[in-house]
Design a protein around this motif. Sequence first.
Motif, PDB file in Angstrom:
ATOM      1  N   ASN A   1      24.773   2.463  -3.357  1.00  8.66           N
ATOM      2  CA  ASN A   1      25.564   2.546  -4.578  1.00  8.66           C
ATOM      3  C   ASN A   1      25.448   1.257  -5.386  1.00  8.66           C
ATOM      4  N   ALA A   2      25.548   0.110  -4.721  1.00 11.00           N
ATOM      5  CA  ALA A   2      25.443  -1.180  -5.411  1.00 11.00           C
ATOM      6  C   ALA A   2      24.057  -1.370  -6.020  1.00 11.00           C
ATOM      7  N   VAL A   3      23.025  -0.981  -5.294  1.00  9.27           N
ATOM      8  CA  VAL A   3      21.662  -1.107  -5.826  1.00  9.27           C
ATOM      9  C   VAL A   3      21.494  -0.218  -7.054  1.00  9.27           C
ATOM     10  N   GLY A   4      22.033   0.989  -7.001  1.00 11.43           N
ATOM     11  CA  GLY A   4      21.949   1.888  -8.153  1.00 11.43           C
ATOM     12  C   GLY A   4      22.674   1.340  -9.370  1.00 11.43           C
ATOM     13  N   LEU A   5      23.850   0.788  -9.149  1.00 14.20           N
ATOM     14  CA  LEU A   5      24.585   0.198 -10.268  1.00 14.20           C
ATOM     15  C   LEU A   5      23.851  -1.008 -10.843  1.00 14.20           C
ATOM     16  N   LEU A   6      23.237  -1.791  -9.971  1.00 15.36           N
ATOM     17  CA  LEU A   6      22.469  -2.947 -10.429  1.00 15.36           C
ATOM     18  C   LEU A   6      21.261  -2.507 -11.256  1.00 15.36           C
ATOM     19  N   LEU A   7      20.556  -1.474 -10.802  1.00 21.00           N
ATOM     20  CA  LEU A   7      19.415  -0.955 -11.561  1.00 21.00           C
ATOM     21  C   LEU A   7      19.851  -0.458 -12.940  1.00 21.00           C
ATOM     22  N   SER A   8      20.957   0.251 -12.992  1.00 21.58           N
ATOM     23  CA  SER A   8      21.452   0.746 -14.277  1.00 21.58           C
ATOM     24  C   SER A   8      21.843  -0.398 -15.199  1.00 21.58           C
ATOM     25  N   ALA A   9      22.484  -1.411 -14.647  1.00 20.95           N
ATOM     26  CA  ALA A   9      22.895  -2.556 -15.469  1.00 20.95           C
ATOM     27  C   ALA A   9      21.679  -3.312 -15.993  1.00 20.95           C
ATOM     28  N   VAL A  10      20.689  -3.519 -15.149  1.00 20.98           N
ATOM     29  CA  VAL A  10      19.481  -4.226 -15.587  1.00 20.98           C
ATOM     30  C   VAL A  10      18.759  -3.418 -16.660  1.00 20.98           C
ATOM     31  N   GLY A  11      18.630  -2.112 -16.464  1.00 26.17           N
ATOM     32  CA  GLY A  11      17.994  -1.268 -17.470  1.00 26.17           C
ATOM     33  C   GLY A  11      18.733  -1.294 -18.793  1.00 26.17           C
ATOM     34  N   THR A  12      20.058  -1.281 -18.737  1.00 21.55           N
ATOM     35  CA  THR A  12      20.862  -1.334 -19.957  1.00 21.55           C
ATOM     36  C   THR A  12      20.683  -2.665 -20.670  1.00 21.55           C
ATOM     37  N   LEU A  13      20.711  -3.757 -19.921  1.00 27.21           N
ATOM     38  CA  LEU A  13      20.524  -5.075 -20.543  1.00 27.21           C
ATOM     39  C   LEU A  13      19.125  -5.235 -21.130  1.00 27.21           C
ATOM     40  N   LEU A  14      18.111  -4.737 -20.432  1.00 27.92           N
ATOM     41  CA  LEU A  14      16.749  -4.813 -20.963  1.00 27.92           C
ATOM     42  C   LEU A  14      16.599  -3.983 -22.232  1.00 27.92           C
TER      43      LEU A  14
ATOM     44  N   ALA B   1      12.020   2.734 -25.375  1.00 27.08           N
ATOM     45  CA  ALA B   1      13.413   3.068 -25.075  1.00 27.08           C
ATOM     46  C   ALA B   1      13.494   4.161 -24.019  1.00 27.08           C
ATOM     47  N   VAL B   2      12.588   5.124 -24.069  1.00 29.35           N
ATOM     48  CA  VAL B   2      12.580   6.189 -23.065  1.00 29.35           C
ATOM     49  C   VAL B   2      12.292   5.604 -21.686  1.00 29.35           C
ATOM     50  N   GLY B   3      11.415   4.610 -21.622  1.00 28.45           N
ATOM     51  CA  GLY B   3      11.130   3.951 -20.345  1.00 28.45           C
ATOM     52  C   GLY B   3      12.358   3.254 -19.780  1.00 28.45           C
ATOM     53  N   TYR B   4      13.067   2.540 -20.630  1.00 31.70           N
ATOM     54  CA  TYR B   4      14.291   1.871 -20.173  1.00 31.70           C
ATOM     55  C   TYR B   4      15.371   2.886 -19.800  1.00 31.70           C
ATOM     56  N   LEU B   5      15.462   3.972 -20.555  1.00 30.35           N
ATOM     57  CA  LEU B   5      16.429   5.009 -20.210  1.00 30.35           C
ATOM     58  C   LEU B   5      16.081   5.645 -18.866  1.00 30.35           C
TER      59      LEU B   5
ATOM     60  N   ILE C   1      17.517   3.400 -16.304  1.00 31.19           N
ATOM     61  CA  ILE C   1      18.966   3.579 -16.249  1.00 31.19           C
ATOM     62  C   ILE C   1      19.313   4.853 -15.487  1.00 31.19           C
ATOM     63  N   LEU C   2      18.629   5.946 -15.788  1.00 32.97           N
ATOM     64  CA  LEU C   2      18.903   7.206 -15.099  1.00 32.97           C
ATOM     65  C   LEU C   2      18.518   7.151 -13.630  1.00 32.97           C
ATOM     66  N   PHE C   3      17.432   6.439 -13.314  1.00 36.60           N
ATOM     67  CA  PHE C   3      17.058   6.274 -11.912  1.00 36.60           C
ATOM     68  C   PHE C   3      18.147   5.506 -11.163  1.00 36.60           C
ATOM     69  N   GLY C   4      18.679   4.476 -11.781  1.00 36.12           N
ATOM     70  CA  GLY C   4      19.776   3.725 -11.175  1.00 36.12           C
ATOM     71  C   GLY C   4      21.008   4.587 -10.967  1.00 36.12           C
ATOM     72  N   MET C   5      21.283   5.458 -11.929  1.00 32.45           N
ATOM     73  CA  MET C   5      22.426   6.357 -11.775  1.00 32.45           C
ATOM     74  C   MET C   5      22.216   7.335 -10.622  1.00 32.45           C
ATOM     75  N   SER C   6      20.993   7.840 -10.483  1.00 38.80           N
ATOM     76  CA  SER C   6      20.744   8.777  -9.387  1.00 38.80           C
ATOM     77  C   SER C   6      20.813   8.077  -8.032  1.00 38.80           C
ATOM     78  N   VAL C   7      20.355   6.833  -7.959  1.00 40.34           N
ATOM     79  CA  VAL C   7      20.477   6.078  -6.712  1.00 40.34           C
ATOM     80  C   VAL C   7      21.944   5.828  -6.400  1.00 40.34           C
ATOM     81  N   SER C   8      22.721   5.523  -7.421  1.00 41.39           N
ATOM     82  CA  SER C   8      24.154   5.295  -7.227  1.00 41.39           C
ATOM     83  C   SER C   8      24.850   6.568  -6.745  1.00 41.39           C
ATOM     84  N   LEU C   9      24.481   7.702  -7.306  1.00 44.28           N
ATOM     85  CA  LEU C   9      25.060   8.967  -6.866  1.00 44.28           C
ATOM     86  C   LEU C   9      24.663   9.291  -5.428  1.00 44.28           C
ATOM     87  N   THR C  10      23.465   8.887  -5.034  1.00 42.75           N
ATOM     88  CA  THR C  10      23.059   9.067  -3.644  1.00 42.75           C
ATOM     89  C   THR C  10      23.953   8.251  -2.724  1.00 42.75           C
TER      90      THR C  10
END
Length: 75
Positions: free
Chosen positions: A15-28, A48-52, A55-64
């Motif tokens: 969950n923490a790794v997923g949130l970190l990935l989403s935060a990094v993607g959002t900041l980038l 922008a689609v690449g960064y999104l 972000i979505l990959f981070g969300m899916s990892v967080s949901l896992t």
Amino acid sequence: MDDTRDMAKLGLVVNAVGLLLSAVGTLLLYAHVTDEYHSHIQDIGSIAVGYLGVILFGMSVSLTGIALLLRRSAD
């Protein structure tokens, strides 16, 4: 008993790794769009689609991770 604790720790870490990935993607994405040089690039949509995607990959990892935590509580 140790298996459920291990599952809970794994769920929290995932969950923490997923949130970190989403935060990094959002900041980038924010840094790229607000940068004066990069905002003039015509192909900003694909960037922008690449960064999104990040972000979505981070969300899916967080949901896992959340699913792992819920599985622990169900056992």
